[in-house]
Design an enzyme around this catalytic site. Sequence first.
Site, short mmCIF file in Angstrom:
data_model
loop_
_atom_site.label_atom_id
_atom_site.label_comp_id
_atom_site.label_asym_id
_atom_site.label_seq_id
_atom_site.Cartn_x
_atom_site.Cartn_y
_atom_site.Cartn_z
N GLU A 225 -3.87 1.40 6.84
CA GLU A 225 -2.50 0.60 6.34
C GLU A 225 -1.43 0.77 7.79
O GLU A 225 -1.69 1.94 8.30
CB GLU A 225 -2.25 1.53 5.45
CG GLU A 225 -0.64 1.11 4.84
CD GLU A 225 -0.30 2.28 3.72
OE1 GLU A 225 -0.76 3.18 3.29
OE2 GLU A 225 0.63 1.78 2.64
N LYS B 119 1.01 -5.26 -0.62
CA LYS B 119 0.67 -4.06 -1.46
C LYS B 119 1.50 -4.17 -2.86
O LYS B 119 2.84 -4.21 -2.67
CB LYS B 119 1.26 -3.09 -0.78
CG LYS B 119 0.91 -1.29 -1.27
CD LYS B 119 1.55 -0.10 -0.41
CE LYS B 119 0.82 1.03 -0.87
NZ LYS B 119 1.14 2.03 -0.05
N CYS C 265 -3.68 1.61 0.18
CA CYS C 265 -3.51 2.90 -0.18
C CYS C 265 -3.24 3.15 -1.66
O CYS C 265 -4.11 3.32 -2.41
CB CYS C 265 -2.55 3.28 0.66
SG CYS C 265 -2.54 5.37 0.90
C1 ACM Z 1 0.38 5.50 0.46
O1 ACM Z 1 0.34 4.59 -0.43
N1 ACM Z 1 0.62 5.19 1.79
C2 ACM Z 1 0.50 6.71 -0.01
#
Ligand code: ACM
Length: 268
Positions: free
Chosen positions: A38, A109, A142
């Site tokens: 990420e 995301k 993530c």
């Molecule tokens: C995250 O979502 N970077 C912990």
Amino acid sequence: MKAGLYQFNPAFGEKEKNLGKVASAAKDADIELLVLPELFATGYQFTSKDEVAELSESIPNGRTTEFLCGMSKEKGIYIAAGLAERGRDEFYNSAVVTGPEGFIGAYRKTHVYSEENLYFSPGDSGFRVWDTKIGRIGVMICFDWFFPESLRSLALSGADVVAHPSNLVLPYCPAAMPTRALENGVFTITANRTGIEERKQGASLKFIGSSLIVSPRGKVLAKASADGEELITADIDISAARDKSLNIYNDILGDRRPDRYGAIFGKE
Ligand code: ACM
């Protein structure tokens, strides 16, 4: 096909250095799919919206996506990687998929973690799967893993392989991914980062490394160390993700009973 991930410690704000590091790590790698962490080009811990504005990029017409397209074309590989996206009015913690044919698509995301909420808007792309020459690739980023609906959505949309660019700080994900992979019958590739960022006093973030590739039966095929910069690989047989049967009576996705899961859909 052979898939890999590159776990490393991106230097905050040093985009060219980070891109260069990825290019040298992948140079001699014998893989068809590469997953990167990420926000791999910028680092993670932003401290202001101005900083996000400065380091984020348009997709697909931005430095990082163009770099990834170039690498995909040159090496004939698919890449899934996380980066900060500058949208029309907002910023997103996004990931792109590129291939030998060029830019394939982007994902924003869905579940924004902790202080990311100060800088990034919750993604509006939905969970997406791209049908490529090497298989159907889905992406989550993530913290999305914490919500089983994320990977379930990708599996129901036909993903064979779920690329999972990450910057994990909590310890739970590496132990959880074998279950996520097993319950959905997909390969998962969690590409985490290493290192420590403390760009805000008293708010040190230690990233846990431990990136891993898991089979549809929940077997860990490859695992990186907690703190090393490593490119790890595994052989992936896509047909293993297409067969969702456990025995002649049970099928992982086919046996679901959504009419019994009302609470999940906000119904009585
Ligand atoms: C995250 O979502 N970077 C912990």
